[in-house]
Design a protein around this motif. Structure first.
Motif, PDB file in Angstrom:
ATOM      1  N   LEU A   8      -7.720  -1.249   1.833  1.00  0.00           N
ATOM      2  CA  LEU A   8      -9.188  -1.175   1.848  1.00  0.00           C
ATOM      3  C   LEU A   8      -9.706  -0.075   2.763  1.00  0.00           C
ATOM      4  O   LEU A   8     -10.822   0.394   2.570  1.00  0.00           O
ATOM      5  N   ILE A   9      -8.942   0.329   3.770  1.00  0.00           N
ATOM      6  CA  ILE A   9      -9.407   1.428   4.622  1.00  0.00           C
ATOM      7  C   ILE A   9      -8.758   2.754   4.219  1.00  0.00           C
ATOM      8  O   ILE A   9      -8.876   3.756   4.924  1.00  0.00           O
ATOM      9  N   ASP A  10      -8.053   2.752   3.104  1.00  0.00           N
ATOM     10  CA  ASP A  10      -7.411   3.976   2.608  1.00  0.00           C
ATOM     11  C   ASP A  10      -8.457   4.829   1.881  1.00  0.00           C
ATOM     12  O   ASP A  10      -9.012   4.400   0.876  1.00  0.00           O
ATOM     13  N   PRO A  11      -8.730   6.040   2.359  1.00  0.00           N
ATOM     14  CA  PRO A  11      -9.727   6.886   1.677  1.00  0.00           C
ATOM     15  C   PRO A  11      -9.371   7.158   0.219  1.00  0.00           C
ATOM     16  O   PRO A  11     -10.241   7.300  -0.633  1.00  0.00           O
ATOM     17  N   ASN A  12      -8.044   7.206  -0.069  1.00  0.00           N
ATOM     18  CA  ASN A  12      -7.626   7.472  -1.443  1.00  0.00           C
ATOM     19  C   ASN A  12      -8.065   6.372  -2.406  1.00  0.00           C
ATOM     20  O   ASN A  12      -8.188   6.606  -3.609  1.00  0.00           O
ATOM     21  N   ASN A  13      -8.300   5.176  -1.887  1.00  0.00           N
ATOM     22  CA  ASN A  13      -8.796   4.072  -2.703  1.00  0.00           C
ATOM     23  C   ASN A  13     -10.141   4.441  -3.312  1.00  0.00           C
ATOM     24  O   ASN A  13     -10.381   4.252  -4.498  1.00  0.00           O
ATOM     25  N   TYR A  14     -11.022   4.993  -2.498  1.00  0.00           N
ATOM     26  CA  TYR A  14     -12.406   5.205  -2.910  1.00  0.00           C
ATOM     27  C   TYR A  14     -12.602   6.523  -3.634  1.00  0.00           C
ATOM     28  O   TYR A  14     -13.435   6.620  -4.526  1.00  0.00           O
ATOM     29  N   PHE A  15     -11.834   7.535  -3.262  1.00  0.00           N
ATOM     30  CA  PHE A  15     -12.092   8.866  -3.805  1.00  0.00           C
ATOM     31  C   PHE A  15     -11.085   9.326  -4.858  1.00  0.00           C
ATOM     32  O   PHE A  15     -11.306  10.323  -5.531  1.00  0.00           O
ATOM     33  N   PHE A  16      -9.958   8.599  -4.970  1.00  0.00           N
ATOM     34  CA  PHE A  16      -8.955   8.983  -5.958  1.00  0.00           C
ATOM     35  C   PHE A  16      -8.406   7.792  -6.738  1.00  0.00           C
ATOM     36  O   PHE A  16      -7.410   7.942  -7.444  1.00  0.00           O
ATOM     37  N   GLY A  17      -9.028   6.619  -6.600  1.00  0.00           N
ATOM     38  CA  GLY A  17      -8.513   5.444  -7.307  1.00  0.00           C
ATOM     39  C   GLY A  17      -7.091   5.111  -6.890  1.00  0.00           C
ATOM     40  O   GLY A  17      -6.262   4.785  -7.712  1.00  0.00           O
TER      41      GLY A  17
ATOM     42  N   ARG B  39      -0.708   6.706  -5.203  1.00  0.00           N
ATOM     43  CA  ARG B  39       0.057   5.440  -5.144  1.00  0.00           C
ATOM     44  C   ARG B  39      -0.837   4.300  -5.603  1.00  0.00           C
ATOM     45  O   ARG B  39      -1.372   3.537  -4.806  1.00  0.00           O
ATOM     46  N   GLN B  40      -0.972   4.226  -6.916  1.00  0.00           N
ATOM     47  CA  GLN B  40      -1.827   3.184  -7.485  1.00  0.00           C
ATOM     48  C   GLN B  40      -1.238   1.801  -7.253  1.00  0.00           C
ATOM     49  O   GLN B  40      -0.044   1.638  -7.013  1.00  0.00           O
ATOM     50  N   ILE B  41      -2.123   0.796  -7.358  1.00  0.00           N
ATOM     51  CA  ILE B  41      -1.718  -0.594  -7.089  1.00  0.00           C
ATOM     52  C   ILE B  41      -1.696  -1.363  -8.412  1.00  0.00           C
ATOM     53  O   ILE B  41      -2.585  -1.182  -9.248  1.00  0.00           O
ATOM     54  N   SER B  42      -0.702  -2.209  -8.564  1.00  0.00           N
ATOM     55  CA  SER B  42      -0.715  -3.091  -9.734  1.00  0.00           C
ATOM     56  C   SER B  42      -1.757  -4.178  -9.457  1.00  0.00           C
ATOM     57  O   SER B  42      -2.154  -4.397  -8.325  1.00  0.00           O
ATOM     58  N   GLU B  43      -2.228  -4.896 -10.443  1.00  0.00           N
ATOM     59  CA  GLU B  43      -3.298  -5.898 -10.330  1.00  0.00           C
ATOM     60  C   GLU B  43      -4.575  -5.272  -9.796  1.00  0.00           C
ATOM     61  O   GLU B  43      -5.340  -5.904  -9.078  1.00  0.00           O
TER      62      GLU B  43
ATOM     63  N   PHE C  35      -8.322  -8.278  -4.388  1.00  0.00           N
ATOM     64  CA  PHE C  35      -9.695  -7.953  -3.954  1.00  0.00           C
ATOM     65  C   PHE C  35     -10.411  -7.026  -4.925  1.00  0.00           C
ATOM     66  O   PHE C  35     -11.573  -6.693  -4.735  1.00  0.00           O
ATOM     67  N   ASP C  36      -9.663  -6.616  -5.968  1.00  0.00           N
ATOM     68  CA  ASP C  36     -10.210  -5.644  -6.907  1.00  0.00           C
ATOM     69  C   ASP C  36     -11.549  -6.123  -7.491  1.00  0.00           C
ATOM     70  O   ASP C  36     -11.685  -7.288  -7.853  1.00  0.00           O
ATOM     71  N   LYS C  37     -12.501  -5.226  -7.587  1.00  0.00           N
ATOM     72  CA  LYS C  37     -13.857  -5.453  -8.095  1.00  0.00           C
ATOM     73  C   LYS C  37     -14.744  -6.193  -7.085  1.00  0.00           C
ATOM     74  O   LYS C  37     -15.905  -5.877  -6.935  1.00  0.00           O
ATOM     75  N   ASN C  38     -14.197  -7.175  -6.385  1.00  0.00           N
ATOM     76  CA  ASN C  38     -15.002  -7.818  -5.334  1.00  0.00           C
ATOM     77  C   ASN C  38     -15.286  -6.847  -4.199  1.00  0.00           C
ATOM     78  O   ASN C  38     -16.233  -7.041  -3.428  1.00  0.00           O
ATOM     79  N   ASP C  39     -14.453  -5.796  -4.079  1.00  0.00           N
ATOM     80  CA  ASP C  39     -14.678  -4.819  -3.013  1.00  0.00           C
ATOM     81  C   ASP C  39     -15.954  -4.016  -3.256  1.00  0.00           C
ATOM     82  O   ASP C  39     -16.319  -3.176  -2.433  1.00  0.00           O
ATOM     83  N   LEU C  40     -16.635  -4.282  -4.356  1.00  0.00           N
ATOM     84  CA  LEU C  40     -17.928  -3.633  -4.613  1.00  0.00           C
ATOM     85  C   LEU C  40     -18.936  -3.948  -3.509  1.00  0.00           C
ATOM     86  O   LEU C  40     -19.894  -3.211  -3.297  1.00  0.00           O
ATOM     87  N   ILE C  41     -18.664  -5.020  -2.767  1.00  0.00           N
ATOM     88  CA  ILE C  41     -19.560  -5.374  -1.664  1.00  0.00           C
ATOM     89  C   ILE C  41     -19.553  -4.292  -0.580  1.00  0.00           C
ATOM     90  O   ILE C  41     -20.490  -4.187   0.219  1.00  0.00           O
TER      91      ILE C  41
ATOM     92  N   ARG D 170      -2.588   3.333   5.106  1.00  0.00           N
ATOM     93  CA  ARG D 170      -1.752   2.505   4.224  1.00  0.00           C
ATOM     94  C   ARG D 170      -0.344   3.107   4.113  1.00  0.00           C
ATOM     95  O   ARG D 170       0.659   2.406   4.177  1.00  0.00           O
ATOM     96  N   ASN D 171      -0.264   4.413   3.936  1.00  0.00           N
ATOM     97  CA  ASN D 171       1.042   5.058   3.828  1.00  0.00           C
ATOM     98  C   ASN D 171       1.738   5.144   5.182  1.00  0.00           C
ATOM     99  O   ASN D 171       2.935   4.928   5.292  1.00  0.00           O
ATOM    100  N   MET D 172       0.947   5.459   6.215  1.00  0.00           N
ATOM    101  CA  MET D 172       1.542   5.681   7.539  1.00  0.00           C
ATOM    102  C   MET D 172       2.081   4.407   8.168  1.00  0.00           C
ATOM    103  O   MET D 172       3.124   4.432   8.821  1.00  0.00           O
ATOM    104  N   PHE D 173       1.354   3.301   7.988  1.00  0.00           N
ATOM    105  CA  PHE D 173       1.699   2.103   8.757  1.00  0.00           C
ATOM    106  C   PHE D 173       2.228   0.934   7.930  1.00  0.00           C
ATOM    107  O   PHE D 173       2.721  -0.034   8.477  1.00  0.00           O
ATOM    108  N   ILE D 174       2.119   1.026   6.615  1.00  0.00           N
ATOM    109  CA  ILE D 174       2.574  -0.092   5.781  1.00  0.00           C
ATOM    110  C   ILE D 174       3.623   0.356   4.758  1.00  0.00           C
ATOM    111  O   ILE D 174       4.757  -0.103   4.776  1.00  0.00           O
ATOM    112  N   LEU D 175       3.255   1.246   3.874  1.00  0.00           N
ATOM    113  CA  LEU D 175       4.144   1.562   2.754  1.00  0.00           C
ATOM    114  C   LEU D 175       5.285   2.502   3.128  1.00  0.00           C
ATOM    115  O   LEU D 175       6.402   2.354   2.662  1.00  0.00           O
ATOM    116  N   GLY D 176       5.000   3.514   3.944  1.00  0.00           N
ATOM    117  CA  GLY D 176       6.010   4.521   4.234  1.00  0.00           C
ATOM    118  C   GLY D 176       6.337   5.304   2.982  1.00  0.00           C
ATOM    119  O   GLY D 176       5.587   5.316   2.003  1.00  0.00           O
TER     120      GLY D 176
END
Lengths: 271, 577
Positions: free
Chosen positions: A154-163, A167-171, A219-225, B296-302
């Motif tokens: 949730l604090i990964d910038p790539n989540n918000y700006f690159f989906g 390293r995409q997430i399943s589910e 948390f997918d979609k609920n993170d819209l908050i 996430r990469n630095m501290f969890i996934l590597g």
């Protein structure tokens, strides 16, 4: 005008994607908490003491966010004195949580994970020293590890700006929530956050949102908050960058923004 | 008194560094990856014959699996083989040594750049904390225990930086800086970009000093010396071999693969916009670049690569996350940090660039120099956190000091045990296959079986020849004579590969089931290439099963039984007659 267009484009990305990828019923479930949060922001801006109240309705539209109002109020108490209104709000938030407990509890990281338990038993047998084994492989670690996974996602910038790319997430729908050029506005907004008037409530809602989402299995979609606090930071970044004494940077960033956002907008519309 | 305590701390840091890198060096990981074996054997070949495995005399880059390995590490292994023999310990030794040697240079570099009155509270200072964190850094330790060139490259790079800053005060030291930078460049692929870019930035910032009367002479000498050292590298830099890694892996090369986000089967006009290679490449590069700063990469996934990470351990310890965020904030906001701020931000921005140009997400080997600025940032976070605590509770300074000391000691002990758990227990059990565990046992078994009979080693899923050469210590001269790949004058140009290798009575190739079972020979392969049903069907005799630590089969050595096989067939093929 250019600035307003940039603002509008950046902010509509995420809600539009949720709308496009889900049916109307689900979209309203995900977006109603933002409406209540927005009301809360509005009342706070007007100086109303009752700005905490709208958040109490969130658990009733989305039980998965049942802990959000409680965390929101508890974190508010860190910097403010306790009073009757807050006590009543916290009490109501606790009631709301318990009211939604059956729907909420099965969707959290505290739910039994048989596979992980078996993994712990397997790993424990690899160690000669049982104390060492138990230090690193134990049941509380299952919950802690899951919380850490979700929090850092949730604090990964790539989540918000690159989906989440690369390293995409399943589910997870892995949708792009903001045009990737808005990354610059976001980080500039954080850098200049001291100038943001509503920074207290923005940080409050951000932290409450991050923690309440991190305890969910998905948390997918609920993170819209988180759309509201993050969008305010981006708006702040745009405002700071487009201030009168930054004319050169303004033009460069506008050009960059449109050059890279137009293809993204077209891609979303086409998909 | 302060100096004594600092010295004790430094000795403790060195002790941690030595323990974490040297304990079971060569034994953990227990396997020897094919690249490691190839580097070791090429060093052995250079030692005994002055040529690499293909017969090329002192190559500038080593052809190996046509991946053209950088030369510095291999040449460092050569003298060590004459002392310690060709073993797993020997080939991993330079990594460990240079990993430890990096620490004093890193300490001195940070000490010299830190503003005198900032970033220190008593004995707690930026250079000591940074050195300590690097000594126990999972990222630095992983590549310090294995035969990867990147750690050696970092040593030369950091030493080059240290001598550069020293050279600004004592001009003749600029020559040393040039030497170390010049060696850093051919030490690892990513240094071909990082070192020149860093030098360019430093050059622009300090051009007035460098071109001053006092410094000019030594600058020119340094450039000349650096150029001479780089001549061999420059002589091959336009060859396909030298450019192999860059061209094969980079995201801007649209010939091998489209960029991420490419919409297939798109025929409308707007496809020219959404599938525009420039737009997609920039977007992919930005996504890859920012992923190197992702918590996430630095501290969890590597790193997702099984050989570029330890199980349940990322590139940093999770307890460092809040200090990283706080340190980043301080670094950007604080205007009193001086040159350490400038260098940290420069390295932070430059070091992920080579890795971000390749498709692999969060490649820790290619971005390893990033550990330097990120460790500095975490250290800044720790120091400012301590200072903040003392400011918030001025009456409890002693209590805070004791609490912080205890917590620090606790965290260090926890981190060391976490390393032990992941590196020596979990990694050995879960990642043995990825480290090509088992070839040493196979080689030992080969030495005990009938040496007159041919041996076929299956290479359908791996390249075992380098490991067999390594563990059998096969005569390099004989190997060069019996194996041909490309003419020597095409060494850097011709990218053809010959996957079939002859090592005495051993040949590595695909097992041809229609032919090989009718000849008296041994077959060696994994459990997919020689399955239980094939053993039964073809009347093969199991000579040895080599297993992984988890008990599953790694390799099987079987002997063929042509007579029995023929007898079992109702319709006999011509070869049975």
């Amino acid at each position: 005008m250019n600035k307003k267009l940039i603002l509008l484009t950046s902010l509509l990305f995420w809600p539009y994607q949720i709308f496009a990828f889900n049916n109307f019923h689900n979209f309203s479930i995900y977006s109603l908490p933002i409406v209540f949060l927005f009301l809360s922001y509005y009342l706070h801006r007007k100086g109303s003491h009752f700005f905490l109240l709208p958040t109490l309705l969130i658990p009733f539209v989305e039980p998965k966010l049942a802990t959000f109002p409680l965390l929101f109020m508890l974190f508010y108490l860190i910097k403010h004195k306790i009073n009757r209104c807050i006590v009543l709000c916290i009490f109501t938030a606790v009631i709301a949580l318990f009211f939604n407990w059956p729907s909420f509890t099965g969707q959290t990281i505290f739910h039994l994970d048989y596979e992980r338990k078996q993994e712990i038993i397997r790993n424990t047998k690899l160690y000669n020293n049982i104390f060492l084994a138990r230090t690193f492989h134990n049941k509380p670690r299952i919950v802690i590890d899951k919380f850490n996974d979700r929090f850092t996602a949730l604090i990964d910038p790539n989540n918000y700006f690159f989906g989440f790319a690369p390293r995409q997430i399943s589910e997870n729908q892995n949708i792009v929530k903001y045009p990737f050029v808005a990354l610059l506005f976001f980080f500039y907004g954080i850098y200049r956050i001291q100038n943001l008037k509503q920074k207290d409530i923005v940080i409050l809602s951000l932290i409450s949102g991050l923690i309440s989402l991190s305890i969910l299995t998905v948390f997918d979609k609920n993170d819209l908050i988180l759309w509201l606090p993050i969008s305010i930071i981006i708006i702040h970044g745009i405002n700071e960058l487009f201030a009168k004494h930054h004319k050169k940077e303004r033009n460069i960033f506008s050009l960059l923004f449109w050059a890279f956002s137009i293809p993204e907008i077209i891609t979303i519309l086409v998909k | 008194m302060k100096n004594t305590i600092t010295l004790i701390l430094l000795l403790a840091i060195l002790f941690f560094a030595i323990i974490t890198r040297f304990y079971k060096l060569g034994l953990a990981p227990a396997g020897l990856y094919l690249d490691e074996a190839a580097q070791g054997y090429n060093a052995y070949s250079i030692l005994l014959t002055g040529r690499d495995e293909f017969g090329k005399s002192f190559p500038v880059v080593f052809r190996s699996f046509t991946d053209f390995k950088t030369p510095v590490y291999i040449y460092l292994v050569v003298p060590l083989i004459s002392i310690f023999d060709l073993t797993k310990f020997t080939v991993r030794l330079p990594s460990a040594i240079f990993s430890i040697l990096t620490l004093p240079f890193f300490f001195l570099l940070v000490k010299n750049l830190r503003p005198k009155k900032e970033l220190r509270y008593g004995i707690l200072n930026l250079e000591t904390i940074s050195a300590l964190l690097l000594a126990i850094s999972p990222w630095h330790i992983l590549f310090g225990r294995t035969n990867f060139e990147t750690n050696v490259a970092i040593f030369f790079f950091i030493a080059g930086l240290y001598f550069f800053y020293k050279g600004l005060r004592k001009p003749w030291i600029l020559i040393l800086s040039a030497v170390f930078f010049a060696i850093a460049i051919p030490s690892y692929h990513s240094q071909r970009i990082i070192t020149p870019l860093t030098i360019l930035v430093l050059f622009i910032k300090y051009r007035k000093i460098l071109f001053s009367e006092k410094h000019r002479k030594f600058l020119y000498i340094g450039l000349l010396v650096g150029f001479i050292i780089l001549l061999p590298t420059l002589s091959v830099m336009t060859t396909p071999g030298f450019l192999r890694r860059a061209s094969g892996l980079n995201i801007f090369n649209q010939k091998t693969q489209h960029s991420a986000g490419f919409v297939e089967n798109c025929n409308n006009t707007y496809c020219l916009i959404i599938n525009n290679p420039f737009y997609l490449s920039i977007k992919e590069f930005t996504a890859l670049y920012t992923s190197y700063f992702s918590p996430r990469n630095m501290f969890i996934l590597g790193d997702s690569g099984p050989r570029s990470s330890f199980p349940e351990l990322s590139t940093y310890f999770l307890w460092q996350l809040p200090f990283y965020i706080y340190g980043l904030w301080i670094l950007l906001k604080n205007k009193k940090l001086g040159e350490i701020k400038f260098l940290t931000i420069t390295l932070l921005l430059i070091t992920p660039i080579p890795a971000s140009v390749t498709r692999d997400p969060y490649s820790t080997i290619r971005s390893q120099p990033l550990v330097i600025p990120q460790i500095i940032i975490i250290s800044i976070g720790i120091i400012f956190f301590y200072a903040k605590l003392k400011k918030l509770f001025p009456r409890y300074k002693l209590l805070i000091y004791l609490l912080v000391s205890s917590a620090s000691l606790g965290l260090i002990i926890y981190s060391l045990f976490k390393l032990y758990s992941s590196v020596l227990i979990l990694n050995e059990y879960y990642r043995a296959e990825y480290w090509n565990y088992g070839w040493e046992e196979v080689a030992k078994s080969i030495e005990t079986i009938d040496q007159k009979m041919p041996i076929v080693v299956d290479n359908s899923r791996s390249e075992p020849y380098s490991q067999l050469l390594f563990f059998l210590k096969f005569d390099p001269g004989k190997y060069q004579q019996n194996n041909f790949e490309v003419p020597i004058n095409e060494y850097y140009f011709n990218l053809n590969r010959n996957k079939t290798k002859t090592i005495g009575n051993i040949i590595t190739r695909l097992i041809i089931w229609g032919e090989d079972i009718y000849k008296d020979q041994y077959l060696i392969g994994d459990n997919l290439s020689i399955s239980a049903s094939q053993i039964e069907e073809h009347k093969l005799e199991i000579i040895k099963e080599v297993t992984y630590p988890d008990g599953s089969i790694a390799f099987i050595i079987v002997k063929t039984n042509p007579k029995e096989k023929c007898a079992s067939l109702s319709v006999k093929p011509p070869v049975c007659k």
